[in-house]
Design a protein around this motif. Structure first.
Motif, PDB file in Angstrom:
ATOM      1  N   LEU A 296      50.147   6.748 121.680  1.00 18.80           N
ATOM      2  CA  LEU A 296      49.716   8.141 121.554  1.00 18.80           C
ATOM      3  C   LEU A 296      48.213   8.271 121.691  1.00 18.80           C
ATOM      4  CD1 LEU A 296      52.009   9.517 118.745  1.00 18.80           C
ATOM      5  CD2 LEU A 296      52.190   9.795 121.198  1.00 18.80           C
ATOM      6  N   LYS A 297      47.491   7.318 121.124  1.00 22.96           N
ATOM      7  CA  LYS A 297      46.032   7.370 121.226  1.00 22.96           C
ATOM      8  C   LYS A 297      45.584   7.237 122.670  1.00 22.96           C
ATOM      9  CE  LYS A 297      44.647   5.867 116.659  1.00 22.96           C
ATOM     10  NZ  LYS A 297      44.333   4.674 115.868  1.00 22.96           N
ATOM     11  N   MET A 298      46.313   6.441 123.447  1.00 18.71           N
ATOM     12  CA  MET A 298      45.940   6.318 124.851  1.00 18.71           C
ATOM     13  C   MET A 298      46.317   7.573 125.621  1.00 18.71           C
ATOM     14  SD  MET A 298      46.262   2.377 125.972  1.00 18.71           S
ATOM     15  CE  MET A 298      47.836   1.979 125.322  1.00 18.71           C
ATOM     16  N   ILE A 299      47.428   8.208 125.223  1.00 19.60           N
ATOM     17  CA  ILE A 299      47.803   9.463 125.890  1.00 19.60           C
ATOM     18  C   ILE A 299      46.779  10.552 125.570  1.00 19.60           C
ATOM     19  CG2 ILE A 299      49.525  11.316 125.960  1.00 19.60           C
ATOM     20  CD1 ILE A 299      51.689   9.195 125.613  1.00 19.60           C
ATOM     21  N   THR A 300      46.363  10.639 124.312  1.00 10.58           N
ATOM     22  CA  THR A 300      45.362  11.650 123.973  1.00 10.58           C
ATOM     23  C   THR A 300      43.982  11.286 124.512  1.00 10.58           C
ATOM     24  OG1 THR A 300      45.077  10.614 121.825  1.00 10.58           O
ATOM     25  CG2 THR A 300      46.432  12.570 121.884  1.00 10.58           C
ATOM     26  N   GLY A 301      43.770  10.006 124.789  1.00 11.48           N
ATOM     27  CA  GLY A 301      42.504   9.618 125.411  1.00 11.48           C
ATOM     28  C   GLY A 301      41.465   9.081 124.462  1.00 11.48           C
ATOM     29  N   THR A 302      41.819   8.859 123.193  1.00  7.75           N
ATOM     30  CA  THR A 302      40.813   8.284 122.303  1.00  7.75           C
ATOM     31  C   THR A 302      40.702   6.778 122.499  1.00  7.75           C
ATOM     32  OG1 THR A 302      42.425   8.110 120.537  1.00  7.75           O
ATOM     33  CG2 THR A 302      41.046  10.044 120.526  1.00  7.75           C
ATOM     34  N   LEU A 303      41.788   6.157 122.911  1.00  8.78           N
ATOM     35  CA  LEU A 303      41.737   4.726 123.208  1.00  8.78           C
ATOM     36  C   LEU A 303      41.793   4.544 124.720  1.00  8.78           C
ATOM     37  CD1 LEU A 303      44.073   2.577 120.925  1.00  8.78           C
ATOM     38  CD2 LEU A 303      41.604   2.578 121.023  1.00  8.78           C
ATOM     39  N   GLN A 304      41.021   3.620 125.211  1.00  7.59           N
ATOM     40  CA  GLN A 304      41.034   3.327 126.635  1.00  7.59           C
ATOM     41  C   GLN A 304      42.049   2.227 126.913  1.00  7.59           C
ATOM     42  OE1 GLN A 304      39.196   4.801 129.157  1.00  7.59           O
ATOM     43  NE2 GLN A 304      38.771   6.278 127.533  1.00  7.59           N
ATOM     44  N   PRO A 305      42.921   2.421 127.915  1.00 11.39           N
ATOM     45  CA  PRO A 305      43.870   1.361 128.230  1.00 11.39           C
ATOM     46  C   PRO A 305      43.168   0.135 128.808  1.00 11.39           C
ATOM     47  CG  PRO A 305      44.152   3.232 129.721  1.00 11.39           C
ATOM     48  CD  PRO A 305      43.107   3.626 128.733  1.00 11.39           C
ATOM     49  N   THR A 306      43.736  -1.034 128.543  1.00 11.24           N
ATOM     50  CA  THR A 306      43.184  -2.257 129.121  1.00 11.24           C
ATOM     51  C   THR A 306      43.658  -2.403 130.556  1.00 11.24           C
ATOM     52  OG1 THR A 306      43.384  -3.195 126.918  1.00 11.24           O
ATOM     53  CG2 THR A 306      42.871  -4.720 128.679  1.00 11.24           C
ATOM     54  N   GLU A 307      44.908  -2.018 130.810  1.00 13.51           N
ATOM     55  CA  GLU A 307      45.392  -1.987 132.186  1.00 13.51           C
ATOM     56  C   GLU A 307      46.275  -0.759 132.366  1.00 13.51           C
ATOM     57  OE1 GLU A 307      47.568  -5.700 132.544  1.00 13.51           O
ATOM     58  OE2 GLU A 307      49.411  -4.700 131.918  1.00 13.51           O
ATOM     59  N   GLY A 308      46.493  -0.390 133.611  1.00 14.76           N
ATOM     60  CA  GLY A 308      47.306   0.797 133.870  1.00 14.76           C
ATOM     61  C   GLY A 308      46.520   2.070 133.614  1.00 14.76           C
ATOM     62  N   ALA A 309      47.209   3.197 133.684  1.00 13.03           N
ATOM     63  CA  ALA A 309      46.512   4.466 133.542  1.00 13.03           C
ATOM     64  C   ALA A 309      47.442   5.544 133.011  1.00 13.03           C
ATOM     65  CB  ALA A 309      45.937   4.898 134.884  1.00 13.03           C
ATOM     66  N   VAL A 310      46.832   6.569 132.454  1.00 13.20           N
ATOM     67  CA  VAL A 310      47.559   7.754 132.010  1.00 13.20           C
ATOM     68  C   VAL A 310      47.035   8.925 132.836  1.00 13.20           C
ATOM     69  CG1 VAL A 310      48.021   9.295 130.081  1.00 13.20           C
ATOM     70  CG2 VAL A 310      47.738   6.858 129.657  1.00 13.20           C
ATOM     71  N   HIS A 311      47.924   9.614 133.527  1.00  9.09           N
ATOM     72  CA  HIS A 311      47.492  10.795 134.283  1.00  9.09           C
ATOM     73  C   HIS A 311      48.040  12.030 133.592  1.00  9.09           C
ATOM     74  CE1 HIS A 311      46.388   8.049 137.481  1.00  9.09           C
ATOM     75  NE2 HIS A 311      47.576   7.481 137.315  1.00  9.09           N
ATOM     76  N   VAL A 312      47.162  12.941 133.280  1.00  2.20           N
ATOM     77  CA  VAL A 312      47.582  14.149 132.574  1.00  2.20           C
ATOM     78  C   VAL A 312      47.202  15.367 133.399  1.00  2.20           C
ATOM     79  CG1 VAL A 312      47.453  15.429 130.429  1.00  2.20           C
ATOM     80  CG2 VAL A 312      47.084  12.976 130.399  1.00  2.20           C
ATOM     81  N   ASN A 313      48.154  16.269 133.589  1.00  2.50           N
ATOM     82  CA  ASN A 313      47.839  17.538 134.232  1.00  2.50           C
ATOM     83  C   ASN A 313      47.953  18.633 133.198  1.00  2.50           C
ATOM     84  OD1 ASN A 313      47.700  16.422 136.899  1.00  2.50           O
ATOM     85  ND2 ASN A 313      49.941  16.265 136.805  1.00  2.50           N
TER      86      ASN A 313
END
Lengths: 264, 405
Positions: free
Chosen positions: B67-84
């Motif tokens: 959830l933290k990576m989805i909200t953007g407070t944590l940065q992923p080590t690999e891969g990505a989250v794209h939010v529109n």
């Protein structure tokens, strides 16, 4: 870099509100409120002036005012206070705001910007107080004082650059947070604030040139006490150093940002 | 169109032999970390607008990290989250509230932190004030608030603007039950208007009631992604495994004083709950017939053996209890070495919630005289409402309605 600026612009309301709130919160429920911000540095000046003026007054050439030493002190303190406040607040900034950084998404660069904004506001109030005291002691404002605008920018840039570098590293190596206040103390005494630059022995002079605050504080003295334009050649190096430090600070801040949240 | 795409997401915490190596790495030094701890890896899924997704998993499965990576407070080590779209999270209410400031000032601050400018907040402040319903207190400093009032203001700000994705921690309870209903109604309303919900929960009931899809995390990866029923069944099996294991540990461990007591002249071997079909269940529908099966062994010759059980609610209050003495079927003159199985079949006329069963073996009417073994929390089960009309309370007493004109 552009993204940082865009984020800051989008969060401008937040930044302004934060600076204002910090003021309200700091002085909520204290009778004198914002006056305390001026009383602290002025009392520091008063203490130094009382203790040291008799020792040093004779060694301040070029000023007729009998309160010359007090004026000299205030000018230096004005510069130093801004510098040390920004550095020490940036130093612990990310650790203090760790919880917020972990839980909320916002442009992280807003945090140091809020610190700078609030420190500049403090400094402005102190400057107004200094002007009043100067006038009371017979030193009237002069046009040379407009030099303070670029000088303030130089001090700010230097302090933010240094503060960001130290603040970022402090998240990972907490010893930094302990050692920097000590270094700032020493640094204060190695900058001609309570004493005149010409009392420094010749063999230490060249060493002093490595102190970027040396030339800036001198420039503050020139502008406020001697009422002349500052020596631009002298501050040139400091300007260069502060720009480099700013860039280094921003670079490290950007590179460290992902890992910073992990370590908080 | 997808609203949120999570693409091969992974998060690792790296430790270096010296923090200076980490710092050197910012300057592209290429120092190797001496340990990499992956908390999440190879997570991929996509969420379409208007979906309601439940994220389930045991503690430490990686839900918060995701959830933290989805909200953007944590940065992923690999891969990505794209939010529109805009994401709002109701996980940490009241973050950044300053106790010296008034509710109103804090609202400006908190909404600013969410990225709204003062002009936008000016337009919403009336609604926020009205929704929080704390009256005059809105202009008092927050330090004078009760925690519930603070929650009310915090929730009102967090949901002042309808987000495209709303992340809700189900365990979150906002103030009193009146406000809980009000806040829940607002979440439902957002969903109706097209907001995608991401709900983190352990509760089968709310996942099945709210979500049309569930994602099960275990050990840092998605192990199931599908219809809520299917995913929750899988999750329960996963948990049941764990609980059985821990029960064994408890029964072997002599340190288990609180759960077991008694002379051990007779001992309880297993306590289980079966449905009508004879399958072990942990989730029971309201009104379903279930069988509580208690197996044990007698170690001494006993003149009398009574087996009893009490069903307790989650607060430990007894809901129903009985024993074979009251039921008039106690065993007498039981010989050492005898194994026994007692089956109690009853309809689960219980309200929705979690219940535990305490089991006791004793002589005579109660265990006070001679207690062979008493076992608290022998079994935990949940009652869910799948087939009955909605009702409230701890027991199910379905009425017949007659309306006389």
């Amino acid at each position: 870099m552009f993204g940082m600026l865009k984020g800051l612009w989008e969060y401008r309301s937040f930044i302004v509100t934060s600076i204002r709130n910090e003021f309200i919160a700091r002085f909520a429920r204290s009778r004198l409120g914002g006056l305390w911000m001026i009383i602290h540095p002025l009392s520091q000046v008063a203490i130094y002036a009382l203790i040291l003026s008799n020792v040093l007054a004779a060694r301040l050439p070029g000023i007729d005012n009998k309160y010359a030493y007090a004026l000299y002190l205030m000018a230096g303190v004005l510069a130093w206070n801004l510098f040390s406040e920004i550095v020490s607040r940036c130093l612990n900034l990310f650790i203090e705001q760790g919880n917020l950084m972990k839980k909320m998404r916002f442009p992280r660069i807003a945090l140091p910007v809020i610190v700078v904004g609030s420190c500049l506001l403090n400094n402005l109030l102190l400057f107004v107080a200094v002007l009043v005291v100067f006038a009371a002691l017979g030193q009237m404002p002069s046009l040379d004082m407009f030099w303070l605008i670029p000088l303030t920018l130089v001090v700010t840039a230097l302090a933010v650059g240094l503060g960001l570098v130290l603040g970022v590293v402090n998240v990972f190596v907490r010893d930094i947070g302990q050692v920097v206040p000590i270094i700032l103390q020493v640094w204060f005494w190695f900058t001609p604030i309570v004493y005149s630059a010409n009392v420094i022995p010749e063999y230490l002079r060249s060493f002093m040139n490595f102190n970027p605050m040396f030339s800036v504080v001198n420039a503050y003295h020139d502008v406020l006490v001697y009422q002349v334009s500052p020596d631009l050649n002298e501050i040139g190096i400091t300007i260069g150093a502060s720009i480099l430090l700013m860039l280094l600070g921003l670079f490290m801040f950007r590179r460290a940002a992902p890992e910073m949240v992990d370590s908080l | 169109m997808t609203l949120l795409t999570v693409d091969n997401l992974g998060k690792a915490y790296r430790t270096y032999s010296s923090e200076w190596k980490r710092i050197a790495n910012w300057f592209f030094a290429g120092a190797k970390p001496n340990h990499e701890h992956w908390v999440l890896r190879h997570i991929s899924f996509a969420i379409r607008p208007g979906e309601a997704i439940g994220i389930v998993g045991q503690n430490g499965a990686g839900k918060s990290t995701l959830l933290k990576m989805i909200t953007g407070t944590l940065q992923p080590t690999e891969g990505a989250v794209h939010v529109n779209g805009r994401i709002a999270a109701i996980l940490e209410l009241g973050m950044g509230f300053n106790p010296e400031l008034t509710g109103r000032q804090n609202v400006y601050h908190a909404a600013g932190l969410m990225g709204f400018n003062n002009h936008e907040i000016d337009g919403a402040i009336k609604d926020i004030e009205a929704f929080a319903e704390i009256g005059e207190y809105f202009d008092e400093s927050v330090r004078t608030y009760s925690s519930g009032m603070q929650m009310r203001v915090a929730f009102a700000v967090a949901t002042a603007f309808r987000p495209d994705i709303l992340i809700v921690d189900e365990a979150l309870s906002v103030g009193d039950s009146y406000f809980q209903h009000k806040s829940f109604a607002r979440i439902k309303e957002f969903q109706r208007q097209g907001t995608t919900l991401i709900i983190v929960s352990h509760d089968r009931g709310s996942i099945q009631a709210l979500c049309d899809r569930a994602i099960l995390l275990e050990g840092g990866t998605v192990i199931k992604d599908g219809a809520p029923e299917e995913v929750m069944d899988y999750y329960n099996a996963l948990i049941a495994d764990k609980e059985n294991a821990s029960v064994e540990v408890v029964s072997l461990d002599d340190g288990s004083k609180q759960t077991r007591s008694g002379s051990r002249k007779a001992t309880i071997e297993s306590v289980s709950l079966y449905d009508r079909a004879g399958a072990a269940v942990e989730y029971v529908g309201v009104g379903d017939e279930v069988t509580l099966c208690i197996k044990g062994e007698v170690h001494h010759d006993l003149p009398e053996l009574v087996v009893g059980y009490v069903i307790k609610d989650r607060l430990g209050q007894s809901i129903f209890g009985t024993n074979t003495h009251y039921l008039d079927c106690k065993s007498t003159s039981v010989a050492a070495g005898k194994k026994f199985t007692y089956k109690f079949t009853f309809p689960a006329n219980l309200g929705i919630g979690s219940y535990s069963v305490a089991v006791a073996l004793h002589a005579s009417e109660t265990h006070i005289v001679e207690n062979f073994e008493w076992l608290d929390l022998a079994l935990v089960f949940n009652v869910v409402n799948v087939a009955q009309d909605t009702f409230v309370g701890l027991s199910w007493m379905p009425p017949k309605v007659e309306i006389e004109a």
